[in-house]
Each structure stands twice: as structure tokens, then as C-alpha cells.
Design a protein around this motif. Sequence first.
Motif, PDB file in Angstrom:
ATOM      1  N   SER A 108       0.856  -1.188   0.000  1.00  0.00           N
ATOM      2  CA  SER A 108       0.000   0.000   0.000  1.00  0.00           C
ATOM      3  C   SER A 108       0.887   1.230   0.000  1.00  0.00           C
ATOM      4  CB  SER A 108      -0.898   0.024   1.235  1.00  0.00           C
ATOM      5  OG  SER A 108      -1.774  -1.068   1.208  1.00  0.00           O
ATOM      6  N   TYR A 116       0.869   5.830  -0.929  1.00  0.00           N
ATOM      7  CA  TYR A 116       0.061   7.021  -1.144  1.00  0.00           C
ATOM      8  C   TYR A 116       0.917   8.112  -1.762  1.00  0.00           C
ATOM      9  CZ  TYR A 116       2.226   9.023   3.001  1.00  0.00           C
ATOM     10  OH  TYR A 116       3.137   9.510   3.901  1.00  0.00           O
ATOM     11  N   ARG A 138      -3.852  10.723  -2.380  1.00  0.00           N
ATOM     12  CA  ARG A 138      -4.403   9.534  -3.050  1.00  0.00           C
ATOM     13  C   ARG A 138      -3.661   8.315  -2.531  1.00  0.00           C
ATOM     14  NH1 ARG A 138      -7.746  10.397  -7.704  1.00  0.00           N
ATOM     15  NH2 ARG A 138      -8.076   8.203  -7.325  1.00  0.00           N
ATOM     16  N   SER A 139      -4.366   7.205  -2.354  1.00  0.00           N
ATOM     17  CA  SER A 139      -3.733   5.963  -1.920  1.00  0.00           C
ATOM     18  C   SER A 139      -4.127   4.840  -2.867  1.00  0.00           C
ATOM     19  CB  SER A 139      -4.134   5.622  -0.488  1.00  0.00           C
ATOM     20  OG  SER A 139      -5.515   5.408  -0.413  1.00  0.00           O
ATOM     21  N   LYS A 140      -3.261   3.845  -2.932  1.00  0.00           N
ATOM     22  CA  LYS A 140      -3.513   2.715  -3.826  1.00  0.00           C
ATOM     23  C   LYS A 140      -2.811   1.490  -3.258  1.00  0.00           C
ATOM     24  CE  LYS A 140      -3.447   1.502  -8.698  1.00  0.00           C
ATOM     25  NZ  LYS A 140      -3.168   1.954 -10.051  1.00  0.00           N
ATOM     26  N   THR A 141      -3.423   0.321  -3.425  1.00  0.00           N
ATOM     27  CA  THR A 141      -2.834  -0.940  -2.996  1.00  0.00           C
ATOM     28  C   THR A 141      -2.498  -1.768  -4.232  1.00  0.00           C
ATOM     29  OG1 THR A 141      -4.122  -0.907  -0.957  1.00  0.00           O
ATOM     30  CG2 THR A 141      -3.205  -3.026  -1.628  1.00  0.00           C
ATOM     31  N   TRP A 180       3.508   4.759 -10.451  1.00  0.00           N
ATOM     32  CA  TRP A 180       2.251   5.418 -10.093  1.00  0.00           C
ATOM     33  C   TRP A 180       2.514   6.733  -9.377  1.00  0.00           C
ATOM     34  CZ3 TRP A 180      -0.099   6.069  -5.132  1.00  0.00           C
ATOM     35  CH2 TRP A 180      -1.406   6.529  -5.177  1.00  0.00           C
ATOM     36  N   SER A 205       4.584   0.844  -7.936  1.00  0.00           N
ATOM     37  CA  SER A 205       4.226   1.971  -7.075  1.00  0.00           C
ATOM     38  C   SER A 205       5.066   3.202  -7.405  1.00  0.00           C
ATOM     39  CB  SER A 205       4.360   1.597  -5.603  1.00  0.00           C
ATOM     40  OG  SER A 205       5.713   1.490  -5.222  1.00  0.00           O
TER      41      SER A 205
END
Length: 77
Positions: free
Chosen positions: A14, A16, A30-33, A66, A63
Motif C-alpha cells: 500500500s 500514497y 491519493r492511496s492505492k494498494t 504510479w 508503485s
Amino acid sequence: MQRTKITFEVVKLSTYKTGYCKKCGKYITRSKTFDQTINPFNKLPDGTLKNRDDIFQELLEESKQWKSEPVIHARCE
């Protein structure tokens, strides 16, 4: 004949990112896993099975890519 359910181990990362929205200018987080499973079909290009470290390195690269993209507010997408 009874079916057996097989569950594979999931490797998760995870992360962010924060910054100002490219479209509306608001400061956002913003966060993403990112995740992959350790399974017999998840192989390296040479045909060997990926282990936890191989998968984690791939997730780190995903990541990083991203995070390098501009931050866009969810309502502006």
C-alpha cells in the motif's frame, strides 16, 4: 466428487501520494494498494516461479511509476 478450493498467498503493498490536483488545484492525498499472488502461474521470464521478494520488487516498481504520475482529484478524473 468434492471440489477443493485453493487459496494463494497474496503479497500486498500500500502506498500514497500527495500534491496539488493538476486540474482543480486542490491539495489531495491519493492511496492505492498493489497486489499479486504467489501461485504456479506467476513466473519470471526464464520460467522459474516468482518468490515473495521477486513479487515485492515488481510491486515497488509499479508503485514508483504510479507515484511519478501527476496527482488528479477523484472528482476531476
